[in-house]
Design an enzyme around this catalytic site. Structure first.
Site, mmCIF file in Angstrom:
data_model
loop_
_atom_site.group_PDB
_atom_site.id
_atom_site.type_symbol
_atom_site.label_atom_id
_atom_site.label_comp_id
_atom_site.label_asym_id
_atom_site.label_seq_id
_atom_site.Cartn_x
_atom_site.Cartn_y
_atom_site.Cartn_z
ATOM 1 N N GLU A 53 -6.520 4.396 0.624
ATOM 2 C CA GLU A 53 -5.293 4.798 -0.068
ATOM 3 C C GLU A 53 -5.045 6.295 0.079
ATOM 4 O O GLU A 53 -3.918 6.717 0.271
ATOM 5 C CB GLU A 53 -5.363 4.424 -1.558
ATOM 6 C CG GLU A 53 -5.231 2.933 -1.816
ATOM 7 C CD GLU A 53 -3.914 2.348 -1.314
ATOM 8 O OE1 GLU A 53 -2.911 3.080 -1.250
ATOM 9 O OE2 GLU A 53 -3.889 1.156 -0.973
ATOM 10 N N GLN A 86 -0.261 10.291 3.386
ATOM 11 C CA GLN A 86 0.706 11.056 4.181
ATOM 12 C C GLN A 86 0.619 10.666 5.650
ATOM 13 O O GLN A 86 1.155 11.363 6.490
ATOM 14 C CB GLN A 86 0.428 12.568 4.096
ATOM 15 C CG GLN A 86 0.080 13.088 2.738
ATOM 16 C CD GLN A 86 1.301 13.470 1.950
ATOM 17 O OE1 GLN A 86 2.405 13.468 2.476
ATOM 18 N NE2 GLN A 86 1.133 13.781 0.690
ATOM 19 N N THR A 87 -0.083 9.605 5.956
ATOM 20 C CA THR A 87 -0.387 9.332 7.361
ATOM 21 C C THR A 87 -0.146 7.862 7.701
ATOM 22 O O THR A 87 -0.368 6.988 6.875
ATOM 23 C CB THR A 87 -1.873 9.720 7.638
ATOM 24 O OG1 THR A 87 -2.137 10.972 7.016
ATOM 25 C CG2 THR A 87 -2.154 9.850 9.111
ATOM 26 N N LEU A 129 -6.284 14.704 10.349
ATOM 27 C CA LEU A 129 -5.432 13.908 9.445
ATOM 28 C C LEU A 129 -4.469 14.786 8.644
ATOM 29 O O LEU A 129 -3.465 14.303 8.134
ATOM 30 C CB LEU A 129 -6.290 13.117 8.445
ATOM 31 C CG LEU A 129 -6.817 11.767 8.883
ATOM 32 C CD1 LEU A 129 -7.730 11.186 7.808
ATOM 33 C CD2 LEU A 129 -5.684 10.786 9.147
ATOM 34 N N GLY A 130 -4.809 16.081 8.545
ATOM 35 C CA GLY A 130 -3.931 16.995 7.799
ATOM 36 C C GLY A 130 -4.090 16.863 6.286
ATOM 37 O O GLY A 130 -4.809 15.999 5.804
ATOM 38 N N TYR A 176 -0.636 6.769 -8.923
ATOM 39 C CA TYR A 176 -0.523 5.801 -7.833
ATOM 40 C C TYR A 176 -1.902 5.270 -7.424
ATOM 41 O O TYR A 176 -2.146 4.062 -7.379
ATOM 42 C CB TYR A 176 0.184 6.416 -6.595
ATOM 43 C CG TYR A 176 -0.043 5.541 -5.391
ATOM 44 C CD1 TYR A 176 0.684 4.367 -5.244
ATOM 45 C CD2 TYR A 176 -1.058 5.817 -4.477
ATOM 46 C CE1 TYR A 176 0.416 3.499 -4.195
ATOM 47 C CE2 TYR A 176 -1.336 4.963 -3.434
ATOM 48 C CZ TYR A 176 -0.586 3.813 -3.298
ATOM 49 O OH TYR A 176 -0.867 2.941 -2.281
ATOM 50 N N ASP A 220 4.700 3.737 -4.772
ATOM 51 C CA ASP A 220 4.641 4.710 -3.674
ATOM 52 C C ASP A 220 6.005 4.716 -2.990
ATOM 53 O O ASP A 220 6.956 4.097 -3.490
ATOM 54 C CB ASP A 220 3.500 4.362 -2.700
ATOM 55 C CG ASP A 220 3.802 3.127 -1.867
ATOM 56 O OD1 ASP A 220 4.751 2.378 -2.208
ATOM 57 O OD2 ASP A 220 3.106 2.909 -0.861
ATOM 58 N N CYS A 259 16.625 -7.765 6.482
ATOM 59 C CA CYS A 259 16.912 -8.605 5.311
ATOM 60 C C CYS A 259 16.776 -10.098 5.616
ATOM 61 O O CYS A 259 16.418 -10.882 4.730
ATOM 62 C CB CYS A 259 18.305 -8.315 4.777
ATOM 63 S SG CYS A 259 18.470 -6.603 4.251
ATOM 64 N N CYS A 263 13.465 -11.344 4.662
ATOM 65 C CA CYS A 263 12.934 -10.856 3.381
ATOM 66 C C CYS A 263 12.856 -11.966 2.329
ATOM 67 O O CYS A 263 13.836 -12.665 2.082
ATOM 68 C CB CYS A 263 13.815 -9.730 2.878
ATOM 69 S SG CYS A 263 13.268 -9.097 1.290
ATOM 70 N N CYS A 273 18.758 -9.827 -3.973
ATOM 71 C CA CYS A 273 18.746 -8.376 -3.759
ATOM 72 C C CYS A 273 20.158 -7.792 -3.890
ATOM 73 O O CYS A 273 21.086 -8.235 -3.209
ATOM 74 C CB CYS A 273 18.169 -8.076 -2.384
ATOM 75 S SG CYS A 273 18.308 -6.345 -1.930
HETATM 76 S S1 SF4 Z 1 14.693 -5.943 -0.547
HETATM 77 FE FE1 SF4 Z 1 16.859 -6.206 -0.157
HETATM 78 S S2 SF4 Z 1 17.369 -4.548 1.235
HETATM 79 FE FE2 SF4 Z 1 15.174 -4.764 1.276
HETATM 80 S S3 SF4 Z 1 14.798 -6.133 3.021
HETATM 81 FE FE3 SF4 Z 1 14.900 -7.376 1.145
HETATM 82 S S4 SF4 Z 1 16.980 -8.048 1.086
HETATM 83 FE FE4 SF4 Z 1 16.945 -6.348 2.470
#
Ligand code: SF4
Length: 339
Positions: free
Chosen positions: A34, A39-40, A77-78, A117, A135, A197, A200, A206
């Protein structure tokens, strides 16, 4: 919430990438991954992760290692304060908790270098506790999913993200799956720019997808403009050895090793060679916060006295240089020298 959490968790169990830190639930390994990933990029982290754990396989080993060794394993890695804090955190855990990770958020957030986090990541991923984490990936997913228009840096917006994250993780059957699923979705599907999307698991509900806001969310504050810095750097060589100096407190990359550098006033001056004989190497660029360093490296072989004050440092062989904790900038210059 329940059904979104379920679809997302199922999606993760089917689709998650096999990554080395997902092989078991050891809190030490999760912590290291983690912090490296903060940052990488994943692909960059993997070899560092293996090397780090091979050399320092336990919390005790990290706590007892010389700091120079930890920095050397981190070199490239910085953001070296991460490595320093990891070690301080390990020493704290060994001393206060006999090398165990506490399971209370308040206690784990007391460990040096562990913020909200990382605490959420260790508690949920290692111990499967319903503790939230937020995050950059989670922020992007939530900003889009809930259609949050406020700038994500604002305190109120942050509070909102954490509230949603807490509600979701509490609704999950397996907190470790849900939290990783949120981050994985942000990394693989709900990506910066145009998200995928169609693939998704949250698409049905969404807000950004329904309204076509995917590309404008999340909203951010206008970025600070980058400042260009023009530097010369010198690989000074004497009898087959090259000179490195160690950065001092208050300088960038404290304690790491660097080639001598010289800041110049403008690009025009930067384009001209120095007043003494030197071979120009390929210029390099390096970004630190909002600074963009342009370095013109030169190779200068000296028989006796160098043409400028080198300051405190060491003459080392190229091989020794490669094994010292070099700054990322020095690594680039060394690479240019070896090309
Ligand atoms: S959360 Fe919403 S915007 Fe993001 S990929 Fe899924 S459908 Fe698309």
């Amino acid at each position: 919430v329940k059904s979104a959490v379920q679809s997302l968790s199922k999606w993760y169990l089917r689709q998650a990438r096999a990554l080395p830190w997902r092989e078991n639930h050891d809190p030490y390994r999760i912590w290291i991954s983690e912090v490296m990933l903060q940052q990488t990029q994943v692909a960059t982290v993997i070899p560092y992760y293996h090397r780090f754990l091979k050399e320092l396989p336990t919390l005790e080993a990290l706590a007892a290692a010389p700091t120079e060794k930890v920095l050397q394993l981190w070199s490239g890695l910085g953001y070296y304060s991460r490595a320093r804090n990891l070690q301080k955190g390990a020493q704290y855990l060994v001393e206060k908790y006999a090398g165990k990770f506490p399971r209370m958020r308040e206690e784990i957030e007391e460990v040096p270098g562990i913020g909200p986090y990382t605490a959420g990541a260790i508690l949920s991923i290692a111990f499967d506790l319903p503790e939230a984490l937020v995050d950059g990936n989670v922020q992007r997913v939530f900003a889009r999913y809930f259609g949050i228009q406020a700038e994500i840096e604002q305190r109120e917006t942050q509070r909102l993200f954490w509230q949603h994250a807490a509600t979701w993780v509490k609704a999950a059957e397996a907190p470790r799956v849900l939290n990783q699923a949120l981050m994985e979705l942000g990394a693989m599907i709900c990506t910066k720019g145009t998200p995928k999307c169609d693939l998704c698991p949250l698409a049905q509900t969404c807000v950004a997808r329904a309204k076509g806001w995917q590309e404008e969310l999340p909203r951010r504050k206008a970025r600070r403009k980058a400042v260009d810095l023009w530097w010369q750097g010198f690989v000074v060589e004497k009898k087959g050895k090259i000179f490195l100096r160690q950065n001092q407190k208050g300088e960038w990359w404290t304690d790491l090793w660097d080639f001598p550098t010289r800041p110049l006033t403008s690009r025009e001056v930067w384009e001209k060679p120095p007043a003494f004989e030197a071979r120009r190497l390929a210029p390099q660029k390096h970004t630190v916060t909002h600074h963009r360093i342009h370095i013109a490296p030169y190779h200068h072989a000296v028989s006796r006295k160098p043409p400028f004050e080198l300051g405190p440092g060491r003459w080392v062989s190229v091989e020794e240089a490669q094994n010292l904790p070099l700054s990322s900038l020095a690594r680039k210059v060394l690479q240019a020298y070896l090309c």
